[in-house]
Design a protein around this motif. Structure first.
Motif, PDB file in Angstrom:
ATOM      1  N   PRO A 323       0.806  -1.228   0.000  1.00 55.43           N
ATOM      2  CA  PRO A 323       0.000   0.000   0.000  1.00 55.43           C
ATOM      3  C   PRO A 323       0.838   1.276   0.000  1.00 55.43           C
ATOM      4  N   SER A 324       2.016   1.241   0.628  1.00 58.32           N
ATOM      5  CA  SER A 324       2.893   2.417   0.607  1.00 58.32           C
ATOM      6  C   SER A 324       3.345   2.718  -0.815  1.00 58.32           C
ATOM      7  N   ALA A 325       3.705   1.677  -1.559  1.00 56.89           N
ATOM      8  CA  ALA A 325       4.098   1.880  -2.959  1.00 56.89           C
ATOM      9  C   ALA A 325       2.950   2.473  -3.758  1.00 56.89           C
ATOM     10  N   ALA A 326       1.727   2.000  -3.509  1.00 58.57           N
ATOM     11  CA  ALA A 326       0.554   2.530  -4.212  1.00 58.57           C
ATOM     12  C   ALA A 326       0.322   3.994  -3.878  1.00 58.57           C
ATOM     13  N   GLN A 327       0.460   4.352  -2.597  1.00 57.86           N
ATOM     14  CA  GLN A 327       0.272   5.739  -2.191  1.00 57.86           C
ATOM     15  C   GLN A 327       1.329   6.637  -2.833  1.00 57.86           C
ATOM     16  N   ILE A 328       2.574   6.178  -2.867  1.00 52.72           N
ATOM     17  CA  ILE A 328       3.641   6.961  -3.489  1.00 52.72           C
ATOM     18  C   ILE A 328       3.399   7.096  -4.988  1.00 52.72           C
ATOM     19  N   LEU A 329       2.972   6.035  -5.649  1.00 52.31           N
ATOM     20  CA  LEU A 329       2.663   6.113  -7.079  1.00 52.31           C
ATOM     21  C   LEU A 329       1.601   7.172  -7.334  1.00 52.31           C
ATOM     22  N   HIS A 330       0.579   7.206  -6.482  1.00 51.20           N
ATOM     23  CA  HIS A 330      -0.483   8.218  -6.615  1.00 51.20           C
ATOM     24  C   HIS A 330       0.093   9.624  -6.453  1.00 51.20           C
ATOM     25  N   HIS A 331       0.962   9.844  -5.459  1.00 45.39           N
ATOM     26  CA  HIS A 331       1.575  11.158  -5.249  1.00 45.39           C
ATOM     27  C   HIS A 331       2.426  11.568  -6.452  1.00 45.39           C
ATOM     28  N   LEU A 332       3.218  10.640  -6.984  1.00 46.07           N
ATOM     29  CA  LEU A 332       4.065  10.969  -8.132  1.00 46.07           C
ATOM     30  C   LEU A 332       3.234  11.386  -9.335  1.00 46.07           C
ATOM     31  N   ARG A 333       2.191  10.643  -9.624  1.00 46.41           N
ATOM     32  CA  ARG A 333       1.351  10.979 -10.776  1.00 46.41           C
ATOM     33  C   ARG A 333       0.634  12.305 -10.569  1.00 46.41           C
ATOM     34  N   GLU A 334       0.163  12.556  -9.343  1.00 44.88           N
ATOM     35  CA  GLU A 334      -0.466  13.849  -9.043  1.00 44.88           C
ATOM     36  C   GLU A 334       0.498  15.008  -9.290  1.00 44.88           C
ATOM     37  N   ALA A 335       1.784  14.773  -9.027  1.00 50.13           N
ATOM     38  CA  ALA A 335       2.786  15.827  -9.181  1.00 50.13           C
ATOM     39  C   ALA A 335       3.307  15.935 -10.611  1.00 50.13           C
ATOM     40  N   GLY A 336       2.771  15.158 -11.531  1.00 53.58           N
ATOM     41  CA  GLY A 336       3.148  15.269 -12.934  1.00 53.58           C
ATOM     42  C   GLY A 336       4.271  14.358 -13.377  1.00 53.58           C
ATOM     43  N   PRO A 338       5.297  10.932 -14.845  1.00 55.60           N
ATOM     44  CA  PRO A 338       4.582   9.850 -15.533  1.00 55.60           C
ATOM     45  C   PRO A 338       5.100   8.472 -15.116  1.00 55.60           C
ATOM     46  N   ALA A 339       5.047   8.193 -13.827  1.00 58.04           N
ATOM     47  CA  ALA A 339       5.575   6.921 -13.324  1.00 58.04           C
ATOM     48  C   ALA A 339       4.730   5.771 -13.844  1.00 58.04           C
ATOM     49  N   THR A 340       5.393   4.772 -14.423  1.00 58.59           N
ATOM     50  CA  THR A 340       4.695   3.571 -14.859  1.00 58.59           C
ATOM     51  C   THR A 340       4.250   2.767 -13.656  1.00 58.59           C
ATOM     52  N   THR A 341       5.153   2.651 -12.689  1.00 61.15           N
ATOM     53  CA  THR A 341       4.785   1.983 -11.439  1.00 61.15           C
ATOM     54  C   THR A 341       5.748   2.413 -10.346  1.00 61.15           C
ATOM     55  N   ALA A 342       5.376   2.050  -9.119  1.00 63.21           N
ATOM     56  CA  ALA A 342       6.272   2.166  -7.967  1.00 63.21           C
ATOM     57  C   ALA A 342       6.181   0.841  -7.222  1.00 63.21           C
ATOM     58  N   TRP A 343       7.303   0.392  -6.696  1.00 63.78           N
ATOM     59  CA  TRP A 343       7.322  -0.913  -6.038  1.00 63.78           C
ATOM     60  C   TRP A 343       8.368  -0.896  -4.940  1.00 63.78           C
ATOM     61  N   ILE A 344       7.995  -1.414  -3.781  1.00 63.52           N
ATOM     62  CA  ILE A 344       8.929  -1.602  -2.678  1.00 63.52           C
ATOM     63  C   ILE A 344       9.295  -3.082  -2.661  1.00 63.52           C
ATOM     64  N   PRO A 345      10.485  -3.453  -3.117  1.00 66.21           N
ATOM     65  CA  PRO A 345      10.844  -4.876  -3.183  1.00 66.21           C
ATOM     66  C   PRO A 345      10.669  -5.539  -1.820  1.00 66.21           C
ATOM     67  N   LEU A 346       9.976  -6.650  -1.797  1.00 68.75           N
ATOM     68  CA  LEU A 346       9.635  -7.297  -0.538  1.00 68.75           C
ATOM     69  C   LEU A 346      10.888  -7.657   0.255  1.00 68.75           C
ATOM     70  N   GLN A 347      11.937  -8.059  -0.431  1.00 68.43           N
ATOM     71  CA  GLN A 347      13.159  -8.509   0.236  1.00 68.43           C
ATOM     72  C   GLN A 347      13.952  -7.353   0.850  1.00 68.43           C
ATOM     73  N   ALA A 348      13.608  -6.107   0.502  1.00 73.08           N
ATOM     74  CA  ALA A 348      14.385  -4.953   0.956  1.00 73.08           C
ATOM     75  C   ALA A 348      13.886  -4.390   2.279  1.00 73.08           C
ATOM     76  N   ALA A 349      12.870  -4.980   2.877  1.00 69.28           N
ATOM     77  CA  ALA A 349      12.378  -4.592   4.207  1.00 69.28           C
ATOM     78  C   ALA A 349      12.059  -3.101   4.295  1.00 69.28           C
ATOM     79  N   LEU A 350      11.412  -2.570   3.260  1.00 68.78           N
ATOM     80  CA  LEU A 350      10.985  -1.179   3.190  1.00 68.78           C
ATOM     81  C   LEU A 350      12.147  -0.187   3.107  1.00 68.78           C
ATOM     82  N   HIS A 351      13.353  -0.653   2.833  1.00 66.92           N
ATOM     83  CA  HIS A 351      14.502   0.238   2.728  1.00 66.92           C
ATOM     84  C   HIS A 351      14.780   0.656   1.278  1.00 66.92           C
ATOM     85  N   TRP A 352      14.120   0.054   0.289  1.00 68.05           N
ATOM     86  CA  TRP A 352      14.223   0.441  -1.117  1.00 68.05           C
ATOM     87  C   TRP A 352      12.839   0.743  -1.666  1.00 68.05           C
ATOM     88  N   LEU A 353      12.789   1.729  -2.554  1.00 66.15           N
ATOM     89  CA  LEU A 353      11.633   1.979  -3.413  1.00 66.15           C
ATOM     90  C   LEU A 353      12.135   2.040  -4.846  1.00 66.15           C
TER      91      LEU A 353
END
Length: 492
Positions: A323-336, A338-353
């Motif tokens: 859900p954090s990746a989804a929220q960030i994707l929404h913020h990026l698109r709102e700000a103009g 053109p992000a195709t996607t945003a993803w927080i790799p599961l193995q990175a323990a929320l330390h990578w986006l």
């Protein structure tokens, strides 16, 4: 179709081979936690415990309720089914479904007259939290943790905002709980508004709720946005709530166990440590506010869901990270952007986006250079609630699937210039649970962060090199032909 209670969810998982019934008695002291941890680390089905060697019968525990699966094509089946999506939905499908719901109007919860959790009710002096099967989850934990997957309900004194959240809660004794209540967290903001009036904050803790609720509780929505309404928009229906017995709140009616009471910011007890999402048990034991319990209600044979936080992949990485990746994707698109996607790799323990962009991002943004684009992405991400946790952002072209760890590692290794491939941000807000922080950074709540520029150099323009791979290195007709004839070649 979304499932409206935990029991229906368990049966749906059982039909998919994603539940393992554990009928042999297990100890709540560490053995249960060790079993759940091994299930995470092997991709095993969610363990469903029905007997405990050190606690009376009458309750059950579901471990790893939204862990990852080892079944081919169903790695995120528990996440997808929780949100009403097909069990074969992948990470990018789930992110897009959540992000897309943020543009739809909220659907507020509806209040129903009764709920199964009131089959057994204790109030006042009759309350005894020790009746519940509260486990000792990690070797090194400072206590038994009752809440690892429950919905905390709190409301502003003027009724303007009802917040649903997840935060760990440790049992102090039969009538008290304690846990992290940080000022920057939404529950901390609500609690302060009550404390400013000289009053404790009414709360409800709903455990064993319908499976989608923990995902919205873990989603970093902006302040003053009701999670219940946003979940209704995601599911396309209102969530059912029921009035509590001793506090003026409505809690999810699907709860297996419902705890009510008041949070006292002026009363402190030592809490922790506890194994956390970064994969470590920190050494600190810290004074935290006290939740005083006024009512305990539960269903017959109630089910307590349990998350054993730690090394990936567990629910912090699925129900918080996705859900954090989804929220960030929404913020990026709102700000103009053109992000195709945003993803927080599961193995990175929320330390990578990871943020991916199309090759024509210059024309679509008006930004001239990869460095400038990466800086703009960092400014947007690190200003969000979700970005407060994430210290490292990787920006790639969208020919890379960021949910494929093999592909992501290859792309990062071969596309990030060791001298020019990073944009540094100094002294930006940071969550104190990030694994590598020094003590002064934890105290100040700030640290340095970085965006890794893995985009092609300026002189390439929109050109990308041909990838020497099966999917990208051959004409589409050849790729389709090989796939169709694969078994004809003798491969399984």
């Amino acid at each position: 179709m979304s499932l409206t209670d935990l029991r229906a969810y368990i049966e749906a998982l059982r039909g998919l081979g994603e539940v393992q019934d554990v009928t042999a008695p297990v100890a709540l002291d560490l053995e249960l936690g060790a079993i759940v941890r091994r299930c995470y680390e092997t991709g095993s089905p969610a363990p469903f415990f029905s007997a405990f060697s050190d606690h009376p019968s009458g309750f059950r525990i579901l471990g790893a309720p939204a862990g990852a699966s080892r079944q081919p094509g169903m790695r995120l089946a528990r996440v997808a089914v929780s949100l009403g999506l097909p069990p074969t939905a992948g990470g990018l499908d789930i992110v897009e479904a959540i992000a897309g719901s943020l543009d739809r109007p909220a659907i507020a919860p509806v209040v129903v007259d009764e709920a199964p959790c009131f089959e057994n009710v204790a109030t006042g002096d009759e309350v005894d939290l020790a009746r519940l099967p509260v486990p000792m989850l990690h070797h090194g934990d400072g206590g038994r943790y009752l809440n690892t997957w429950g919905c905390i309900v709190a409301r502003m004194p003027d009724g303007s905002w009802t917040n649903w959240s997840i935060a760990r809660m440790m049992m102090v004794d039969g009538r008290r709980l304690t846990g992290i209540v940080a000022p920057q967290q939404h529950v901390g903001m609500v609690a302060k508004s009550w404390a400013d009036l000289g009053r404790p904050m009414p709360f409800a803790l709903a455990l064993g709720v319908e499976p989608a609720i923990p995902f919205i509780c873990g989603m970093p929505l902006p302040a003053h946005v009701d999670e219940g309404g946003r979940l209704g928009a995601l599911l396309g229906r209102p969530v059912r709530t029921v009035r509590c017995r001793t506090v003026d709140l409505e809690a999810p009616a699907s709860a297996e166990i419902l705890i009510e009471g008041h949070l006292h910011l002026d009363e402190m007890v030592d809490e922790g440590p506890m194994g956390e999402f970064a994969g470590y048990v920190p050494p600190e034991r810290v004074p935290r506010p006290v939740y005083r319990v006024s009512a305990l209600s539960h269903r017959h044979d109630a089910i307590l869901p349990v998350v054993v936080a730690g090394e990936p992949v567990e629910e912090n990485h699925t129900a918080w990270g996705i859900p954090s990746a989804a929220q960030i994707l929404h913020h990026l698109r709102e700000a103009g952007i053109p992000a195709t996607t945003a993803w927080i790799p599961l193995q990175a323990a929320l330390h990578w986006l990871v943020v991916t962009v199309p090759r024509d991002w210059r024309r679509r943004t008006g930004i001239d250079t990869p460095e400038a684009l990466c800086r703009r992405i960092g400014e947007i991400v690190f200003a969000t609630k979700a970005g407060g946790v994430i210290p490292k952002v990787i920006v790639l072209n969208d020919d890379v699937d960021p949910t494929d760890l093999d592909e992501l590692v290859w792309a990062f290794a071969t596309r990030c210039h060791p001298l020019l491939g990073h944009v540094v941000f100094e002294q930006v807000p940071a969550a104190p649970l990030l694994a590598y922080l020094r003590q002064n950074e934890k105290m100040s709540g700030s640290t340095g962060k970085v965006v890794y520029n893995c985009l092609p150099p300026d002189e390439w323009g929109e050109a990308l090199p041909i990838r020497a791979s099966f999917r990208h290195g051959y004409p589409a007709g050849i790729v389709d032909r090989v796939r169709c004839r694969w078994s004809e070649y003798g491969f399984r």
